[in-house]
Design a protein around this motif. Structure first.
Motif, PDB file in Angstrom:
ATOM      1  N   MET A 104     -17.559   1.359  -1.111  1.00  0.00           N
ATOM      2  CA  MET A 104     -16.477   0.506  -0.624  1.00  0.00           C
ATOM      3  C   MET A 104     -15.135   1.188  -0.835  1.00  0.00           C
ATOM      4  O   MET A 104     -14.911   1.810  -1.876  1.00  0.00           O
ATOM      5  N   ARG A 105     -14.271   1.058   0.142  1.00  0.00           N
ATOM      6  CA  ARG A 105     -12.909   1.584   0.008  1.00  0.00           C
ATOM      7  C   ARG A 105     -12.021   0.543  -0.665  1.00  0.00           C
ATOM      8  O   ARG A 105     -12.065  -0.641  -0.341  1.00  0.00           O
ATOM      9  N   THR A 106     -11.201   1.031  -1.618  1.00  0.00           N
ATOM     10  CA  THR A 106     -10.309   0.144  -2.350  1.00  0.00           C
ATOM     11  C   THR A 106      -8.894   0.691  -2.313  1.00  0.00           C
ATOM     12  O   THR A 106      -8.667   1.871  -2.580  1.00  0.00           O
ATOM     13  N   LEU A 107      -7.951  -0.173  -1.990  1.00  0.00           N
ATOM     14  CA  LEU A 107      -6.529   0.166  -2.001  1.00  0.00           C
ATOM     15  C   LEU A 107      -5.908  -0.343  -3.294  1.00  0.00           C
ATOM     16  O   LEU A 107      -5.942  -1.549  -3.572  1.00  0.00           O
ATOM     17  N   HIS A 108      -5.369   0.567  -4.081  1.00  0.00           N
ATOM     18  CA  HIS A 108      -4.625   0.189  -5.285  1.00  0.00           C
ATOM     19  C   HIS A 108      -3.141   0.333  -4.961  1.00  0.00           C
ATOM     20  O   HIS A 108      -2.684   1.435  -4.602  1.00  0.00           O
ATOM     21  N   THR A 109      -2.409  -0.735  -5.086  1.00  0.00           N
ATOM     22  CA  THR A 109      -0.991  -0.684  -4.741  1.00  0.00           C
ATOM     23  C   THR A 109      -0.143  -1.233  -5.882  1.00  0.00           C
ATOM     24  O   THR A 109      -0.584  -2.113  -6.637  1.00  0.00           O
ATOM     25  N   ILE A 143      -9.863  10.247  -4.005  1.00  0.00           N
ATOM     26  CA  ILE A 143      -8.738   9.665  -3.283  1.00  0.00           C
ATOM     27  C   ILE A 143      -8.857  10.044  -1.815  1.00  0.00           C
ATOM     28  O   ILE A 143      -8.973  11.221  -1.473  1.00  0.00           O
ATOM     29  N   LEU A 144      -8.855   9.044  -0.958  1.00  0.00           N
ATOM     30  CA  LEU A 144      -8.969   9.275   0.474  1.00  0.00           C
ATOM     31  C   LEU A 144      -7.600   9.449   1.122  1.00  0.00           C
ATOM     32  O   LEU A 144      -7.424  10.281   2.013  1.00  0.00           O
ATOM     33  N   ALA A 145      -6.617   8.675   0.660  1.00  0.00           N
ATOM     34  CA  ALA A 145      -5.281   8.743   1.266  1.00  0.00           C
ATOM     35  C   ALA A 145      -4.260   8.125   0.324  1.00  0.00           C
ATOM     36  O   ALA A 145      -4.597   7.327  -0.556  1.00  0.00           O
ATOM     37  N   LEU A 146      -3.000   8.519   0.519  1.00  0.00           N
ATOM     38  CA  LEU A 146      -1.864   7.914  -0.171  1.00  0.00           C
ATOM     39  C   LEU A 146      -0.804   7.585   0.875  1.00  0.00           C
ATOM     40  O   LEU A 146      -0.724   8.240   1.915  1.00  0.00           O
ATOM     41  N   GLY A 147       0.027   6.597   0.571  1.00  0.00           N
ATOM     42  CA  GLY A 147       1.117   6.276   1.481  1.00  0.00           C
ATOM     43  C   GLY A 147       1.601   4.854   1.287  1.00  0.00           C
ATOM     44  O   GLY A 147       1.170   4.159   0.360  1.00  0.00           O
ATOM     45  N   PRO A 148       2.488   4.406   2.160  1.00  0.00           N
ATOM     46  CA  PRO A 148       2.957   3.024   2.076  1.00  0.00           C
ATOM     47  C   PRO A 148       1.779   2.052   2.242  1.00  0.00           C
ATOM     48  O   PRO A 148       0.902   2.256   3.084  1.00  0.00           O
ATOM     49  N   PHE A 149       1.784   0.999   1.453  1.00  0.00           N
ATOM     50  CA  PHE A 149       0.695   0.033   1.500  1.00  0.00           C
ATOM     51  C   PHE A 149       0.542  -0.561   2.895  1.00  0.00           C
ATOM     52  O   PHE A 149      -0.591  -0.708   3.392  1.00  0.00           O
ATOM     53  N   ARG A 190      -4.269   1.084   8.804  1.00  0.00           N
ATOM     54  CA  ARG A 190      -5.249   2.122   9.147  1.00  0.00           C
ATOM     55  C   ARG A 190      -6.642   1.789   8.620  1.00  0.00           C
ATOM     56  O   ARG A 190      -7.648   2.161   9.223  1.00  0.00           O
ATOM     57  N   TYR A 191      -6.689   1.078   7.484  1.00  0.00           N
ATOM     58  CA  TYR A 191      -7.976   0.761   6.860  1.00  0.00           C
ATOM     59  C   TYR A 191      -8.034  -0.751   6.592  1.00  0.00           C
ATOM     60  O   TYR A 191      -7.962  -1.190   5.431  1.00  0.00           O
ATOM     61  N   PRO A 192      -8.170  -1.539   7.636  1.00  0.00           N
ATOM     62  CA  PRO A 192      -8.073  -3.000   7.488  1.00  0.00           C
ATOM     63  C   PRO A 192      -9.188  -3.622   6.658  1.00  0.00           C
ATOM     64  O   PRO A 192      -9.032  -4.748   6.172  1.00  0.00           O
TER      65      PRO A 192
END
Length: 214
Positions: free
Chosen positions: A1-6, A31-37, A43-45
């Motif tokens: 699972m992909r997880t966004l930590h912001t 880490i797959l990507a970094l950037g603005p949340f 991009r990854y809904p």
């Protein structure tokens, strides 16, 4: 699972400009990507989102970890604090009085590694000679590095005595790098050395959330 930590601020590494409302996208242990949340959620809904207060940075490195874990005893809060207190015990005479065994050192090291994870530590430098201690460190998820020079006495808080938090960073956050970072509940990076690593609210190693302040 992909997880966004912001978090409110993202600092990818030493010298990096803080990114407000930045995020780290983790897939597996990388880490797959970094950037603005906002951009990454577009991009990854379908990525799961974890929101943290404060500043998200690379995890921290502790030097002299062999002293902290093989020559310092951490009492078991549940069973030992009523008699000996909660403070770590060190010094040859005090440790001799405890009648330390390898198994007891291993149990102490497990408690010590939990204290390190709770301070955003992801890597330790030192030479471990007690097998049970080394096993406890490896199982904790912490990266073990060879001994490295340091000034003063080793401390559980790798920010102690630092003027800049970046001096304690281990690695950088970038696509393809190991998902290894921490989040501190502070207003900005400049105040982190003053506030200390006990402000840590989350520590991620290998993509796994190994510490979360309750």
């Amino acid at each position: 699972m992909r997880t966004l930590h912001t978090a409110e601020l993202l600092v990818a590494g030493a010298g990096s400009a803080p990114l407000r409302d930045g995020a780290v996208l983790v897939e597996g242990d990388r880490i797959l990507a970094l950037g603005p949340f906002a951009e990454l959620t577009e991009r990854y809904p379908h990525a799961r989102a974890r929101r943290w207060p404060g500043v998200l940075t690379p995890g921290l490195l502790v030097r002299g970890a062999d002293t902290l874990l093989e020559r310092t005893y951490y009492p078991d809060d549940q069973y030992e604090t009523s008699g000996g207190g909660t403070e770590p015990i060190s010094g040859p005479e005090a440790l001799e009085a405890l009648g330390m065994t390898e198994a007891r050192w291993g149990n102490s090291a497990r408690r010590g590694t939990q204290k390190l994870l709770a301070r955003g530590v992801v890597a330790v430098a030192g030479r471990f000679t007690v097998p049970a201690v080394r096993t406890a460190v490896v199982r904790s998820g912490l990266t073990v590095l060879p001994p490295a020079p340091y000034e003063g006495l080793p401390a559980l808080d790798p920010l102690a005595g630092r003027e800049r938090a970046e001096e304690a960073f281990h690695g950088v956050l970038e696509p393809g790098a190991a998902a290894r970072f921490a989040v501190f509940a502070v207003a900005d990076l400049d105040v982190l050395p003053t506030e200390g690593a006990t402000t840590c609210v989350a520590t991620v190693i290998g993509g796994r959330l190994l510490h979360r302040r309750r």
